[in-house]
Design a protein around this motif. Structure first.
Motif, PDB file in Angstrom:
ATOM      1  N   GLU A 278       0.800  -0.941  -0.110  1.00 48.41           N
ATOM      2  CA  GLU A 278      -0.075   0.039   0.048  1.00 48.41           C
ATOM      3  C   GLU A 278       0.737   1.017  -0.110  1.00 48.41           C
ATOM      4  O   GLU A 278       0.502   2.184  -0.523  1.00 48.41           O
ATOM      5  N   GLU A 279       1.939   1.288   0.716  1.00 46.75           N
ATOM      6  CA  GLU A 279       2.940   2.482   0.647  1.00 46.75           C
ATOM      7  C   GLU A 279       3.603   2.571  -0.727  1.00 46.75           C
ATOM      8  O   GLU A 279       3.478   3.682  -1.115  1.00 46.75           O
ATOM      9  N   ASP A 280       3.916   1.497  -1.452  1.00 42.49           N
ATOM     10  CA  ASP A 280       4.282   1.726  -2.840  1.00 42.49           C
ATOM     11  C   ASP A 280       3.023   2.211  -3.744  1.00 42.49           C
ATOM     12  O   ASP A 280       3.534   3.178  -4.573  1.00 42.49           O
ATOM     13  N   ARG A 281       1.882   1.752  -3.457  1.00 44.00           N
ATOM     14  CA  ARG A 281       0.860   2.219  -4.272  1.00 44.00           C
ATOM     15  C   ARG A 281       0.637   3.785  -4.292  1.00 44.00           C
ATOM     16  O   ARG A 281       0.390   4.525  -5.153  1.00 44.00           O
ATOM     17  N   LYS A 282       0.679   4.385  -2.684  1.00 42.20           N
ATOM     18  CA  LYS A 282       0.335   5.666  -2.345  1.00 42.20           C
ATOM     19  C   LYS A 282       1.610   6.395  -3.193  1.00 42.20           C
ATOM     20  O   LYS A 282       1.239   7.733  -3.582  1.00 42.20           O
ATOM     21  N   ALA A 283       3.006   5.913  -2.994  1.00 42.63           N
ATOM     22  CA  ALA A 283       4.134   6.626  -3.824  1.00 42.63           C
ATOM     23  C   ALA A 283       3.892   6.862  -5.290  1.00 42.63           C
ATOM     24  O   ALA A 283       4.163   7.908  -6.128  1.00 42.63           O
ATOM     25  N   LEU A 284       3.285   5.796  -5.998  1.00 43.37           N
ATOM     26  CA  LEU A 284       3.016   5.770  -7.535  1.00 43.37           C
ATOM     27  C   LEU A 284       1.913   7.111  -7.801  1.00 43.37           C
ATOM     28  O   LEU A 284       2.069   7.652  -8.511  1.00 43.37           O
ATOM     29  N   ILE A 285       0.821   7.146  -6.950  1.00 43.20           N
ATOM     30  CA  ILE A 285      -0.115   8.093  -7.071  1.00 43.20           C
ATOM     31  C   ILE A 285       0.644   9.429  -6.813  1.00 43.20           C
ATOM     32  O   ILE A 285       0.248  10.398  -7.681  1.00 43.20           O
ATOM     33  N   ALA A 286       1.278   9.627  -5.897  1.00 41.90           N
ATOM     34  CA  ALA A 286       2.067  10.865  -5.663  1.00 41.90           C
ATOM     35  C   ALA A 286       2.987  11.097  -6.739  1.00 41.90           C
ATOM     36  O   ALA A 286       3.229  12.431  -7.063  1.00 41.90           O
ATOM     37  N   GLY A 287       3.690  10.235  -7.183  1.00 48.90           N
ATOM     38  CA  GLY A 287       4.631  10.418  -8.321  1.00 48.90           C
ATOM     39  C   GLY A 287       3.778  11.050  -9.517  1.00 48.90           C
ATOM     40  O   GLY A 287       4.398  11.702 -10.246  1.00 48.90           O
ATOM     41  N   LEU A 288       2.738  10.498 -10.026  1.00 50.85           N
ATOM     42  CA  LEU A 288       2.001  10.789 -11.056  1.00 50.85           C
ATOM     43  C   LEU A 288       1.611  12.429 -10.488  1.00 50.85           C
ATOM     44  O   LEU A 288       1.850  13.136 -11.481  1.00 50.85           O
ATOM     45  N   LEU A 289       0.778  12.481  -9.716  1.00 51.09           N
ATOM     46  CA  LEU A 289       0.660  14.136  -9.142  1.00 51.09           C
ATOM     47  C   LEU A 289       1.823  14.842  -9.211  1.00 51.09           C
ATOM     48  O   LEU A 289       1.360  16.169  -9.670  1.00 51.09           O
ATOM     49  N   ASP A 290       2.916  14.613  -9.108  1.00 54.60           N
ATOM     50  CA  ASP A 290       4.181  15.662  -8.828  1.00 54.60           C
ATOM     51  C   ASP A 290       4.701  15.682 -10.112  1.00 54.60           C
ATOM     52  O   ASP A 290       5.762  16.417 -10.146  1.00 54.60           O
ATOM     53  N   GLY A 291       4.483  14.828 -11.130  1.00 54.59           N
ATOM     54  CA  GLY A 291       5.183  14.928 -12.371  1.00 54.59           C
ATOM     55  C   GLY A 291       6.393  13.950 -12.662  1.00 54.59           C
ATOM     56  O   GLY A 291       6.855  13.776 -13.610  1.00 54.59           O
ATOM     57  N   THR A 292       6.583  13.349 -11.407  1.00 54.14           N
ATOM     58  CA  THR A 292       7.655  12.061 -11.596  1.00 54.14           C
ATOM     59  C   THR A 292       7.469  11.188 -12.652  1.00 54.14           C
ATOM     60  O   THR A 292       8.312  10.643 -13.574  1.00 54.14           O
ATOM     61  N   ILE A 293       6.190  10.635 -12.678  1.00 55.75           N
ATOM     62  CA  ILE A 293       5.566   9.416 -13.599  1.00 55.75           C
ATOM     63  C   ILE A 293       4.709  10.549 -14.545  1.00 55.75           C
ATOM     64  O   ILE A 293       3.987  11.441 -14.268  1.00 55.75           O
ATOM     65  N   ASP A 294       5.166  10.205 -15.890  1.00 58.12           N
ATOM     66  CA  ASP A 294       4.550  11.081 -16.919  1.00 58.12           C
ATOM     67  C   ASP A 294       3.260  10.447 -17.426  1.00 58.12           C
ATOM     68  O   ASP A 294       2.518  11.310 -18.256  1.00 58.12           O
ATOM     69  N   MET A 295       2.959   9.281 -17.316  1.00 57.65           N
ATOM     70  CA  MET A 295       1.589   8.674 -18.051  1.00 57.65           C
ATOM     71  C   MET A 295       1.213   7.600 -17.490  1.00 57.65           C
ATOM     72  O   MET A 295       1.966   6.868 -16.656  1.00 57.65           O
TER      73      MET A 295
END
Length: 420
Positions: A278-295
């Motif tokens: 769950e910690e990883d999942r939340k980090a992925l969501i945060a990464g999308l929202l801050d632009g670290t993950i692009d798509m």
């Protein structure tokens, strides 16, 4: 003959869209059309056609799982107008001949735009880099050994250096085989509870760290496929700050699910990379929202029912995604206020188009008329009998969602239509 889409809800405003010669000619209120086809969008959401940079169509050699024809119909049903097909088929798309053959099939059997990746090395496992220059000349949009991590740093570096000279990206399935230990789901409490071998996230993050250092040296566009751990997100975040030309994608299932949700030995939850914490999942969501993950990309991976039957130990890795991605993300992230609809379209159309240099991905005058109409107001159930994909392997069967695809068009031609 021109086509006019009336009463299109583009985000939060109402417009008409005039289409002719495969292009968008005008976007304005109350456009008049004296001769042509009129499609009344009836205040439904109208978006640029979605773009998925990571799909598996299984042809040639694995057509019991999927074909170009069935996969592209599934894409259209999900609202996608452009997809990027992976080369890990049988035989692998690793020679000019194999590449030309699959390109011919993509054109003759595909109803959406199909971009094709080629393999970095022979059979995805060899240490010798393929003839990337010839593959690029034939139209390869990038190079990847998806399904396998490139185990040798020198092989990856040479591939990156060549790809840089060709102005093509490297798409990386990051996985250090020496750290897998036969795992079938994420290492941790759930694997222990189910008495199943676990896959440590170190397999992903350690190889990603290596590759980011290599990518900085080679200056190549390096794209991380299906990122899944909080450590990987942080590595990409740091690399971007240091100017590394890195982009990343995340799948809907890694955004929606975590390993603690797996109640029993159910192969529908077996995918690679596995569902993490769950910690990883939340980090992925945060990464999308801050632009670290692009798509967002689906990693659409269809299998036959026999291949997904039985225990996780013996079943195939993979989950389908083309026909469920938009509705799932819309329902559980946009309707709940976590994402905006503008962000969703950015991650599923605008950014993939911009990063991979496509003309499509936006609703603008002069751009290709690759357009999708969604009904975001009516709830419906995800049912396998409605799939166009041969693969029914998803844990989301039976889920109630919003965001049904009502119409999909490519270059102004309707390729999917429901109740219109």
């Amino acid at each position: 003959m021109p086509t006019l889409i009336k009463n299109a809800k583009i985000f939060h405003d109402m417009f008409d869209i005039l289409i002719a010669d495969g292009k968008i000619k005008e976007i304005a209120p109350n456009i008049k059309l004296h001769d042509g086809v009129v499609i009344d969008a009836k205040n439904k959401l109208v978006t640029p056609g979605l773009i998925d940079v990571h799909v598996h169509f299984r042809e040639p050699g694995q057509t019991h799982k999927e074909t170009v024809a069935s996969g592209s119909k599934a894409a259209a049903h999900g609202g996608f107008t452009t997809v990027f097909a992976m080369p890990n088929v049988t035989p692998t798309i690793d020679t000019p001949e194999a590449f030309e053959n699959i390109m011919d099939k993509n054109i003759t059997d595909g109803i959406v735009n199909i971009k094709q990746y080629a393999a970095i090395s022979k059979g995805l496992l060899d240490e010798k880099v393929n003839e990337l220059g010839k593959l690029a000349e034939l139209g390869a949009v990038g190079f990847t050994n998806d399904g396998h991590g490139v185990q040798t740093a020198d092989t990856m570096l040479r591939a990156m250096q060549t790809a840089y000279t060709l102005n093509k990206p490297i798409i990386a399935h990051v996985e250090d085989d020496s750290l897998l230990h036969g795992g079938v789901l994420n290492a941790g409490a759930t694997a222990d509870r189910l008495k199943l071998p676990g896959m440590t996230g170190l397999s992903e993050s350690s190889q990603l760290a290596r590759d980011l250092v290599l990518a900085a040296k080679a200056k190549v566009h390096y794209h991380v496929a299906h990122i899944s751990t909080k450590e990987s997100v942080e590595l990409v975040r740091i690399a971007k700050k240091y100017g590394v030309n890195v982009t990343a994608e995340v799948t809907p299932h890694h955004l929606l699910l975590a390993d603690h949700m797996i109640e029993n030995d159910n192969a529908m939850f077996k995918m690679n990379p596995p569902l993490r914490s769950e910690e990883d999942r939340k980090a992925l969501i945060a990464g999308l929202l801050d632009g670290t993950i692009d798509m967002i990309a689906t990693d659409h991976a269809p299998h036959s029912k026999a291949e997904k039957a039985g225990s996780m130990v013996t079943a195939a890795f993979g989950i389908t995604g083309l026909e469920t991605a938009f509705s799932l993300i819309y329902t559980f992230f946009v309707k709940t206020g976590i994402f905006t609809i503008e962000q969703l379209i950015m991650w599923m159309a605008n950014k993939p188009a911009k990063i991979f240099n496509l003309e499509s991905g936006v609703l603008e005058v002069g751009k290709p008329a690759d357009i999708t109409i969604f009904d975001t107001d009516q709830e419906f159930e995800i049912r396998e009998e409605n799939f166009y994909s041969k693969g029914k392997n998803t844990p989301f069967i039976g889920q109630q969602v919003y965001g049904r695809t009502m119409l999909t068009m490519v270059a102004g031609k309707v390729i999917y239509k429901e109740n219109y």
